[in-house]
Design an enzyme around this catalytic site. Structure first.
Site, PDB file in Angstrom:
ATOM      1  N   LYS A 206      52.471  16.504   4.674  1.00 22.23           N
ATOM      2  CA  LYS A 206      51.616  16.313   5.853  1.00 22.23           C
ATOM      3  C   LYS A 206      50.375  15.493   5.484  1.00 22.23           C
ATOM      4  O   LYS A 206      50.032  14.527   6.141  1.00 22.23           O
ATOM      5  CB  LYS A 206      51.214  17.687   6.401  1.00 22.23           C
ATOM      6  N   GLU A 212      51.446  18.230  -6.383  1.00 20.33           N
ATOM      7  CA  GLU A 212      52.825  18.469  -6.844  1.00 20.33           C
ATOM      8  C   GLU A 212      53.767  17.417  -6.266  1.00 20.33           C
ATOM      9  O   GLU A 212      54.605  16.840  -6.971  1.00 20.33           O
ATOM     10  CB  GLU A 212      53.312  19.855  -6.397  1.00 20.33           C
ATOM     11  N   GLY A 267      51.733  23.240   8.606  1.00 23.79           N
ATOM     12  CA  GLY A 267      52.758  23.041   7.575  1.00 23.79           C
ATOM     13  C   GLY A 267      53.907  24.030   7.691  1.00 23.79           C
ATOM     14  O   GLY A 267      55.079  23.663   7.686  1.00 23.79           O
ATOM     15  N   ARG A 268      53.567  25.322   7.803  1.00 27.25           N
ATOM     16  CA  ARG A 268      54.635  26.348   7.830  1.00 27.25           C
ATOM     17  C   ARG A 268      55.353  26.408   9.179  1.00 27.25           C
ATOM     18  O   ARG A 268      56.288  27.184   9.342  1.00 27.25           O
ATOM     19  CB  ARG A 268      54.055  27.706   7.433  1.00 27.25           C
ATOM     20  N   GLU A 353      50.703  33.594   4.878  1.00 29.82           N
ATOM     21  CA  GLU A 353      49.724  32.508   4.969  1.00 29.82           C
ATOM     22  C   GLU A 353      49.079  32.497   6.359  1.00 29.82           C
ATOM     23  O   GLU A 353      47.937  32.088   6.512  1.00 29.82           O
ATOM     24  CB  GLU A 353      50.409  31.161   4.671  1.00 29.82           C
ATOM     25  N   HIS A 384      71.876  47.200  -4.571  1.00 36.34           N
ATOM     26  CA  HIS A 384      72.166  47.539  -5.970  1.00 36.34           C
ATOM     27  C   HIS A 384      70.959  47.277  -6.859  1.00 36.34           C
ATOM     28  O   HIS A 384      71.084  47.209  -8.075  1.00 36.34           O
ATOM     29  CB  HIS A 384      73.371  46.738  -6.457  1.00 36.34           C
ATOM     30  N   LYS A 512      43.727  24.146  -5.106  1.00 32.10           N
ATOM     31  CA  LYS A 512      43.740  22.687  -5.136  1.00 32.10           C
ATOM     32  C   LYS A 512      42.416  22.169  -5.706  1.00 32.10           C
ATOM     33  O   LYS A 512      42.360  21.161  -6.388  1.00 32.10           O
ATOM     34  CB  LYS A 512      43.992  22.111  -3.729  1.00 32.10           C
TER      35      LYS A 512
HETATM   36  C1  G6Q Z   1      51.445  25.438   5.123  1.00 30.21           C
HETATM   37  C2  G6Q Z   1      50.445  25.180   4.106  1.00 30.21           C
HETATM   38  C3  G6Q Z   1      50.982  24.640   2.807  1.00 30.21           C
HETATM   39  C4  G6Q Z   1      51.363  23.175   2.851  1.00 30.21           C
HETATM   40  C5  G6Q Z   1      51.578  22.649   1.435  1.00 30.21           C
HETATM   41  C6  G6Q Z   1      52.038  21.220   1.414  1.00 30.21           C
HETATM   42  O1  G6Q Z   1      51.190  25.830   6.231  1.00 30.21           O
HETATM   43  O2  G6Q Z   1      49.450  24.383   4.612  1.00 30.21           O
HETATM   44  O3  G6Q Z   1      52.078  25.388   2.353  1.00 30.21           O
HETATM   45  O4  G6Q Z   1      52.503  23.003   3.634  1.00 30.21           O
HETATM   46  O5  G6Q Z   1      50.386  22.809   0.703  1.00 30.21           O
HETATM   47  O6  G6Q Z   1      51.113  20.410   2.051  1.00 30.21           O
HETATM   48  P1  G6Q Z   1      51.466  18.907   2.408  1.00 30.21           P
HETATM   49  O7  G6Q Z   1      52.574  18.923   3.405  1.00 30.21           O
HETATM   50  O8  G6Q Z   1      50.205  18.326   2.967  1.00 30.21           O
HETATM   51  O9  G6Q Z   1      51.899  18.237   1.142  1.00 30.21           O
END
Ligand code: G6Q
Length: 547
Positions: A206, A212, A267-268, A353, A384, A512
């Site tokens: 996003k 990463e 994001g989620r 989150e 199990h 971060k």
């Molecule tokens: C989700 C969070 C988080 C995010 C990641 C990746 O709601 O904000 O999990 O999706 O940190 O972020 P980017 O999509 O910006 O790389």
């Protein structure tokens, strides 16, 4: 708004909990032959059985009053209308609009977002079909056989979970891989399985600033160029999903190969947006549309059904009943569905989150507990492993069981055994086993009375332990869309009652901020920023291993 704990319904629920302290579900079932009918609800192909809970009609009446008094309906209307309900980031939360492309218009900050949504869906459809028909080919003219989604958190968990869940709908000839961790072994393992000439990398971010993802994307590009020896290959093998055009350009991906989404997609909550491109490529466009339509069906139900017969409202309220009034700190997600093996991890992010917050929407610390801990695993494997604690441990752990009536890949009578195990577990949690029964069983097996008396306490199951069961016909795209939207709205209902902002994630930001100076110290060997002695010691254990 008055503080949550001062609301009449909250106060009434405190009193009601005292009366319910000794509530026994077994007695409730015995006294009401219609308990299942009274406490179950069907929406489309999804049946929710919530009868195995420590609830009475009065409990539900009070919980629904709590939802009304805490303004769930107004916040729900504001979310669907595109108001900036994410108050700390001044943004709307419009994942519902993404799955309702037929909605004529919806203005956010003077822009008709429906037109934007439709344009990106069209672009995704064209691209998906081009890859599947072989119109879109790699730099050397070969067809694409492997798609690698590079993203993390919200840009990974949803698509990975859905692609796994909908494996039986996979398009022939295309394999989808997910790389999220900055641990180089994640990317390296994937690269070892694919051919650069037939691979497409989807860089899903996003913000397009996530460490990463950018590190993995850079390594993937280097690997591709080392083998194809032509900078121009990047255009045929890399596409981006992002809100950040500048970032995408700076990375070297042509904005023509970028699929846009917007800051009002959390994001989620983003698998319904361009972030779902890997899903469309995995299962085909029609199936992706069906996933969206399933979520839309649950949205309509959530928006329109009376609170008393509203699946996300009921699941949210029952969860809150245990969390706040019975002090249940965790709940378990137990899909009796191997294809939903990634659902617990996805819901962990969605719930923890969203509602792992300690400050109200009007900036005050909360004086009640929020955000349960979510965990779980696919049944029957969990049986199990950790079910012991569910049955005989000292904690109250409400659990959601999910099961399909039909399996997409039946083998002999295995699916019938899966269902039998699922139902047997919820029954065992409910019914339990008394000491007298345990003792009688042991004596019947030939044990002496003394031995039976000693062993019987270990074989007691208290029972009266709660569970919900979600039973659906088959795990198809439409049903999966409904199930995901159900949980999204459940989390929304709880966040609305707790008066917290379910749509920001400042907690994610701290890591971060703290990682870069440590990275610098690891490289230079000199610590320039202040750290506690533990962190300093650990850094030095890497930079000066012999000291
Ligand atoms: C989700 C969070 C988080 C995010 C990641 C990746 O709601 O904000 O999990 O999706 O940190 O972020 P980017 O999509 O910006 O790389």
């Amino acid at each position: 708004m008055a503080s949550l704990t001062q609301l009449p319904a909250w106060q009434a629920l405190i009193q009601h909990k005292k009366q319910m302290r000794r509530f026994d579900m077994r007695t409730a079932f015995a006294e009401d032959a219609q308990r299942f009918a009274h406490f179950s609800l069907k929406v489309g192909d999804v049946l929710l059985d919530y009868s195995k809970n420590r609830i009475s009609p009065e409990t539900l009446r009070l919980l629904v009053s709590l939802a009304r008094e805490s303004g769930v309906e107004a916040l729900r209307a504001a979310m669907f209308a595109g108001e900036a309900i994410n108050v700390t980031e001044h943004r709307a939360a419009l994942h519902t609009a993404l799955r309702n492309p037929a909605r004529p218009s919806l203005e956010v900050d003077g822009v008709n977002v429906m037109a934007q949504i439709r344009a990106v869906l069209d672009q995704m459809q064209r691209f998906t079909e081009a890859v599947h028909t072989g119109t879109w080919r790699g730099h050397t003219g070969q067809r694409i056989t492997d798609i690698v989604n590079i993203g993390i958190g919200g840009s990974d968990l949803g698509p990975a979970m859905v692609c796994m869940a909908l494996g039986p709908y996979a398009q022939p000839g295309v394999r989808v891989h997910f790389v999220s961790n900055i641990d180089p072994s994640h990317l390296a393992t994937t690269l070892a399985q694919i051919n650069p000439a037939t691979s497409l990398f989807i860089i899903a971010s996003k913000t397009f600033t996530t460490l990463e993802t950018l590190a993995n994307a850079r390594s993937a590009r280097q690997w591709l160029l080392a083998q194809l020896h032509d900078e121009a290959a990047v255009a045929r093998h890399f596409v981006a999903l992002s809100t950040n055009v500048q970032g995408v350009k700076a990375f070297g991906i042509d904005p023509a190969n970028m699929f846009e989404f917007w800051d009002w997609v959390g994001g989620r909550y983003s698998l319904w947006s361009a972030i779902g491109l890997s899903i469309a490529l995995a299962i085909g466009w029609k199936n992706f549309e069906s996933l969206l339509a399933g979520a839309q069906a649950m949205d309509s139900h959530f928006a329109e059904a009376p609170l008393e017969q509203n699946m996300p409202v009921l699941t949210g309220l029952i969860g809150l009943w245990y969390h706040n009034f019975w002090r249940a700190e965790t709940y378990a997600i137990l899909p009796y569905d191997q294809r939903l093996v990634l659902l617990p991890a996805f819901l962990q992010q969605l719930d923890m989150e969203s509602n792992g917050k300690g400050v109200t929407r009007d900036n005050r610390p909360v004086n009640y507990s929020t955000g349960p801990i979510v965990w779980g695993a696919a049944g029957t494997n969990g049986q199990h492993a950790f079910f012991e604690l569910l049955h005989q441990g000292t904690r109250l752990i409400p659990a959601d069981f999910l099961i399909a009536a039909e399996n997409s890949t039946p083998l002999g009578d295995q699916h019938e055994w899966l269902i039998a195990n699922c139902f047997a577990q919820t029954e065992a949690l409910l019914v339990g086993k008394t000491k007298a029964v345990a003792r009688a069983e042991l004596i019947a097996q030939g044990m002496s009375r003394t031995q039976a008396n000693a062993l019987a306490p270990h074989k007691v199951f208290s029972g009266n332990r709660p569970s919900n069961t979600l039973l659906y016909r088959r795990l198809d795209p439409h049903t999966l869309g409904m199930l995901i939207a159900l949980y999204e709205h459940k989390v929304f209902v709880q966040g609305a009652i707790w008066n917290i902002n379910s749509f920001d994630q400042w907690g994610v930001e701290l890591g971060k901020q703290l990682a870069p100076p440590i990275r610098e110290a690891l490289e230079s060997g000199t610590i320039t920023s202040p750290h506690d002695s533990s962190t300093t010691g650990l850094i030095q254990a890497i930079t000066r291993p012999n000291i």
